[in-house]
Design an enzyme around this catalytic site. Sequence first.
Site, PDB file in Angstrom:
ATOM      1  N   ASP A 126      -0.690  11.185   8.490  1.00 46.32           N
ATOM      2  CA  ASP A 126       0.479  10.669   9.181  1.00 46.32           C
ATOM      3  C   ASP A 126       0.428   9.149   9.077  1.00 46.32           C
ATOM      4  O   ASP A 126      -0.557   8.535   9.502  1.00 46.32           O
ATOM      5  CB  ASP A 126       0.432  11.113  10.643  1.00 46.32           C
ATOM      6  CG  ASP A 126       1.640  10.681  11.448  1.00 46.32           C
ATOM      7  OD1 ASP A 126       2.350   9.756  11.026  1.00 46.32           O
ATOM      8  OD2 ASP A 126       1.868  11.265  12.527  1.00 46.32           O
ATOM      9  N   TYR A 132      18.287   2.567  11.574  1.00 50.25           N
ATOM     10  CA  TYR A 132      17.800   2.764  10.210  1.00 50.25           C
ATOM     11  C   TYR A 132      17.949   1.478   9.399  1.00 50.25           C
ATOM     12  O   TYR A 132      17.027   1.060   8.684  1.00 50.25           O
ATOM     13  CB  TYR A 132      18.572   3.908   9.549  1.00 50.25           C
ATOM     14  CG  TYR A 132      18.122   4.221   8.147  1.00 50.25           C
ATOM     15  CD1 TYR A 132      16.900   4.847   7.912  1.00 50.25           C
ATOM     16  CD2 TYR A 132      18.917   3.897   7.049  1.00 50.25           C
ATOM     17  CE1 TYR A 132      16.479   5.144   6.618  1.00 50.25           C
ATOM     18  CE2 TYR A 132      18.514   4.197   5.764  1.00 50.25           C
ATOM     19  CZ  TYR A 132      17.296   4.812   5.547  1.00 50.25           C
ATOM     20  OH  TYR A 132      16.882   5.101   4.268  1.00 50.25           O
ATOM     21  N   ALA A 188      21.263   9.150  -1.162  1.00 52.54           N
ATOM     22  CA  ALA A 188      20.621  10.005  -2.169  1.00 52.54           C
ATOM     23  C   ALA A 188      20.657  11.467  -1.734  1.00 52.54           C
ATOM     24  O   ALA A 188      20.620  11.776  -0.534  1.00 52.54           O
ATOM     25  CB  ALA A 188      19.175   9.562  -2.392  1.00 52.54           C
ATOM     26  N   THR A 215      18.893  14.092  -0.929  1.00 53.44           N
ATOM     27  CA  THR A 215      17.537  14.408  -0.516  1.00 53.44           C
ATOM     28  C   THR A 215      17.564  15.413   0.633  1.00 53.44           C
ATOM     29  O   THR A 215      18.613  15.661   1.228  1.00 53.44           O
ATOM     30  CB  THR A 215      16.805  13.140  -0.042  1.00 53.44           C
ATOM     31  OG1 THR A 215      17.499  12.615   1.102  1.00 53.44           O
ATOM     32  CG2 THR A 215      16.763  12.094  -1.145  1.00 53.44           C
TER      33      THR A 215
END
Length: 251
Positions: free
Chosen positions: A53, A145, A178, A180
């Site tokens: 992690d 973000y 993208a 994804t």
Amino acid sequence: MTDFQGLKALVTGGASGIGRATAELLAARGAEVAVLDLDPSGVDKPLRAYAADVTDDTAVRDAVAAAAADLGGLDVLVNNAGIGAQGTVEDNDDAQWHTVLDVNVLGIVRTTRAALPHLRLSTAAAIVNTCSIAATAGLPQRALYSASKGAVLSLTLAMAADHVREGVRVNCVNPGTADTPWIARLLDAAPDPAAERAALEARQPTGRLVSADEVAGAIAYLASPLSGATTGTALAVDGGMQGLRLRPVNR
């Protein structure tokens, strides 16, 4: 191409999406590749899998050390692990801010910090960070973000300046939207997934989402020894979203 022949690479977040495409491309071009991911159980040979992690400094240090030992060194680090967030500046609480910044920014710090002693021993050392078009363009509902990726862009430039004289190149890629697994989950949660996909496609001048393979190709370009004079660069892979201003289509 065999430009990565004999080189050792580590890709974080490499079990799926852009990271997986990058790991497989580097391996196809000759590199020995280690993948660091929360859940690398689906990673197959010739890739090597390590669970960690990126918010856990001890786990990151242990995984990077194990990968470097197994590979016999480290030449390329791709800092790709990251998570997304939606909303305006009012919508995400402090805990969400801390979580996203911990993964997207400090995750790069932790992995790079652990990898640098190995990279300094390489004659072809390169770091590539996965940033985003959100770092350079104002996107709606992406305040948190965007802030995290803006930090990644600035961090990339600072790292490039700090380590250029040590022979370590540092660059980043700025993908547009993208195709994804994260975007797929966002679309699935939308009231009208088809309409949401159409809107995301329409804001990119090419009229489609960016593919993971296309981003991987840009990462490979920046990481390759053939790009030895390139450092401190952000390479947009966004279907023209950042730089193009097309006229509306006449109907």
